[in-house]
Design a protein around this motif. Structure first.
Motif, PDB file in Angstrom:
ATOM      1  N   LEU A 217       0.816  -1.285  -0.074  1.00 22.61           N
ATOM      2  CA  LEU A 217       0.053   0.001   0.079  1.00 22.61           C
ATOM      3  C   LEU A 217       0.875   1.219   0.151  1.00 22.61           C
ATOM      4  O   LEU A 217       0.654   2.094  -0.734  1.00 22.61           O
ATOM      5  CB  LEU A 217      -0.840  -0.103   1.254  1.00 22.61           C
ATOM      6  N   ALA A 218       1.920   1.174   0.798  1.00 21.27           N
ATOM      7  CA  ALA A 218       2.785   2.274   0.671  1.00 21.27           C
ATOM      8  C   ALA A 218       3.497   2.652  -0.678  1.00 21.27           C
ATOM      9  O   ALA A 218       3.605   3.860  -0.970  1.00 21.27           O
ATOM     10  CB  ALA A 218       3.931   2.218   1.873  1.00 21.27           C
ATOM     11  N   ARG A 219       3.999   1.516  -1.133  1.00 22.41           N
ATOM     12  CA  ARG A 219       4.514   1.534  -2.511  1.00 22.41           C
ATOM     13  C   ARG A 219       3.823   2.382  -3.572  1.00 22.41           C
ATOM     14  O   ARG A 219       3.952   2.884  -4.580  1.00 22.41           O
ATOM     15  CB  ARG A 219       5.309   0.180  -3.061  1.00 22.41           C
ATOM     16  N   LEU A 220       2.590   1.567  -3.677  1.00 26.54           N
ATOM     17  CA  LEU A 220       1.676   2.015  -4.539  1.00 26.54           C
ATOM     18  C   LEU A 220       1.175   3.720  -4.268  1.00 26.54           C
ATOM     19  O   LEU A 220       0.937   4.017  -5.162  1.00 26.54           O
ATOM     20  CB  LEU A 220       0.208   1.326  -4.514  1.00 26.54           C
ATOM     21  N   VAL A 230      -2.600   6.681   3.221  1.00 26.93           N
ATOM     22  CA  VAL A 230      -2.430   5.127   3.582  1.00 26.93           C
ATOM     23  C   VAL A 230      -3.044   4.556   4.733  1.00 26.93           C
ATOM     24  O   VAL A 230      -3.880   3.532   4.753  1.00 26.93           O
ATOM     25  CB  VAL A 230      -0.864   4.670   3.631  1.00 26.93           C
ATOM     26  N   GLN A 231      -3.132   5.153   5.977  1.00 25.53           N
ATOM     27  CA  GLN A 231      -3.979   4.668   6.894  1.00 25.53           C
ATOM     28  C   GLN A 231      -5.329   4.665   6.993  1.00 25.53           C
ATOM     29  O   GLN A 231      -6.191   3.856   7.121  1.00 25.53           O
ATOM     30  CB  GLN A 231      -3.417   5.339   8.178  1.00 25.53           C
ATOM     31  N   ILE A 232      -5.815   5.655   6.219  1.00 22.91           N
ATOM     32  CA  ILE A 232      -7.454   5.785   5.949  1.00 22.91           C
ATOM     33  C   ILE A 232      -7.624   4.635   4.917  1.00 22.91           C
ATOM     34  O   ILE A 232      -8.699   3.787   5.135  1.00 22.91           O
ATOM     35  CB  ILE A 232      -7.978   7.281   5.283  1.00 22.91           C
ATOM     36  N   LEU A 238      -9.894  -2.844   6.101  1.00 27.04           N
ATOM     37  CA  LEU A 238     -10.060  -3.731   7.158  1.00 27.04           C
ATOM     38  C   LEU A 238     -11.691  -3.879   7.732  1.00 27.04           C
ATOM     39  O   LEU A 238     -12.068  -4.760   7.921  1.00 27.04           O
ATOM     40  CB  LEU A 238      -9.081  -3.311   8.363  1.00 27.04           C
ATOM     41  N   LEU A 239     -12.093  -2.551   7.535  1.00 30.84           N
ATOM     42  CA  LEU A 239     -13.787  -2.506   7.983  1.00 30.84           C
ATOM     43  C   LEU A 239     -14.543  -3.435   7.005  1.00 30.84           C
ATOM     44  O   LEU A 239     -15.541  -3.921   7.402  1.00 30.84           O
ATOM     45  CB  LEU A 239     -14.008  -1.092   7.925  1.00 30.84           C
TER      46      LEU A 239
END
Length: 502
Positions: A217-220, A230-232, A238-239
């Motif tokens: 996710l960080a790379r993309l 990224v956290q959102i 996950l939800l």
């Protein structure tokens, strides 16, 4: 997870698009390459000049049947090896199947090669659209990415045709073996490069591989893992996984027998998977594979001169590929539902006119009008249904069922392709113009299906698509869906703000 080349952000996603497109170009090339050599004397000599009525149709359709069965099997293991692993497996099998075909000296060996290559295409067609959809960072990434994939797919067909056209001028054995072996290049490039790419963040999180998911996710996003963006995104994924886990308890296999019409699951999981099956099946019913596989036969029966049939067939396939190009620029603005529904309406009108032209006594003008309509029909088809179906069916399944949705999509596609390729020549020969009423009915069914069962997924994240199917009415009005989405987004923003502040 493969580390490989540490590309990031848009450059990484562009490479993913290119590799997926190369896999799909091989898929298109393989679908078209055998058709150009089936009646070539050198090819027939190599396999013993078979005389059975069903031998040639079986050689062609065994590929589709294998892909169809593979897609059903893929649903049982794709979640274990991932989207990336399924694509790599498909490309490896494609190399093996191509070599067996290119070295064939009997119908049996050729059929084995076709079956293995069909397995390869079943894996690729099931996993590639899902991989593209799940690696997109922005909401507007999925449409152009899958449109580009469709361009590459259909471009493989005319490439195969023109390579066949050039090589079959010779009567030597290489004249058919080289074109068939050529598809190995696509598979080797795509399979090797995919080995160095990550799987999708959503797949990693679904398998509880959070470290790998964070890195992908960080790379993309080309951002640190602790960045707000990224956290959102991670939290949304996950939800969605948590909501899907809660919905599993109401699933029952008997719901599949009603094609999801009786679906009491909170997220309408069965219905969504059934749409993944029926939408591509309807697409093949509308006439795409029939015209791609038997363009020469159809043009001959419409009235094209024998000296022009080969040339017109090649141009027709190029026209089909060209139709996919405008989709790249318009899909996110027009929307999936509108493209599918209005495209089906236009094709229904074209097919109705074409059927009438085939029913009336032929004249030179009527023949050329029929040929012209075929060209326009395939151009519209390329725009409206070729890429948009792959895109739509990769968006609507829930995350933990997305590999099953991809398998259902491929299964519906290849089941109807097998029926079309196997029975098409018989229908064209024995039924005459009435055969086109069957194709017309497929286009009419498409309009009704999309109108009643396909809500708009454009402008939403994959996680937000769940809310389109979460109400008992299945397809809520657009305003109502927008309110649900807006309320959900505002709630999430508030939660994110509190957590970040803490």
């Amino acid at each position: 997870m493969a580390i490989g080349i540490q590309l990031r952000g848009r450059n990484l996603y562009r490479l993913m698009q290119f590799i997926c497109g190369t896999s799909f170009m091989m898929y298109g090339y393989d679908a078209g390459v055998l058709g150009g050599v089936l009646l070539h004397p050198a090819f027939l000599d190599a396999i013993g000049n078979p005389t059975g009525e069903w031998v040639i149709p079986w050689i062609s359709s065994s590929y589709s049947l294998s892909a169809c069965i593979t897609c059903a099997i893929v649903a049982t293991f794709a979640f274990k090896i991932g989207r990336r692993g399924t694509i790599i497996l498909g490309n490896v099998a494609a190399v093996i199947g191509s070599i067996i075909q290119a070295t064939a000296n009997s119908v049996a060996q050729l059929t084995v090669g076709r079956v293995i290559t069909g397995f390869a295409i079943g894996c690729i067609s099931s996993a590639v659209p899902t991989y593209l959809g799940e690696t997109g960072v922005e909401v507007g990434d999925r449409g152009p990415a899958n449109a580009f994939n469709a361009i590459m797919l259909i471009s493989g067909v005319p490439i195969a045709y023109w390579i066949d056209y050039g090589f079959t001028k010779s009567e030597a054995q290489y004249s058919w073996r080289v074109p068939i072996a050529f598809q190995c290049i696509f598979a080797i490039v795509a399979g090797t490069c995919m080995f160095f790419l990550p799987d999708t963040p959503r797949y990693y999180y679904a398998r509880n591989l959070h470290a790998e998911g964070d890195e992908a996710l960080a790379r993309l996003n080309d951002a640190p893992i602790d960045s707000e963006k990224v956290q959102i995104t991670k939290r949304e994924i996950l939800l969605a996984i948590e909501a899907e886990d809660e919905a599993k308890s109401s699933l029952h296999w008997k719901m599949f027998l009603t094609s999801g019409i009786i679906d009491r699951t909170p997220m309408k999981i069965i219905r969504r998977l059934c749409i993944c099956f029926w939408l591509p099946m309807i697409r093949e019913w509308m006439g795409s594979s029939l015209m791609a596989y038997y363009s020469s036969v159809i043009l001959s029966r419409v009235g094209a001169r024998a000296s022009l049939v080969s040339l017109l067939s090649g141009i027709l396939n190029i026209c089909f590929a060209a139709g996919c190009v405008p989709l790249y620029f318009t899909i996110e603005r027009v929307g999936r539902r509108s493209v599918l529904m209005y495209g089906a309406m236009a094709m229904s009108v074209l097919m109705l006119i074409f059927t009438v032209l085939q029913a009336v006594p032929p004249t030179q003008s009527i023949r050329w009008a029929g040929i012209g309509i075929i060209f326009v029909f395939l151009f519209v088809f390329g725009y409206a249904w070729q890429g948009c179906v792959w895109l739509y069916c990769s968006e609507i399944p829930p995350l933990e069922y997305r590999h099953i949705g991809g398998a259902f999509t491929g299964f519906g596609e290849w089941l109807m392709t097998f029926i079309t390729v196997f029975a098409g020549p018989t229908g064209l020969t024995n039924v005459g113009w009435h055969f086109w009423l069957w194709v017309l009915s497929g286009n009419l069914v498409a309009i009704v299906f999309v109108f009643f069962l396909c809500p708009e997924t454009g402008g939403k994240t994959l996680e937000q698509v769940d809310y389109l199917f979460s109400e008992s009415g299945f397809v809520a009005g657009l305003k109502k869906s927008d309110k649900v989405e807006q309320g959900w987004s505002e709630t999430k923003k508030a939660e994110d703000h509190v957590e970040i502040k803490d």
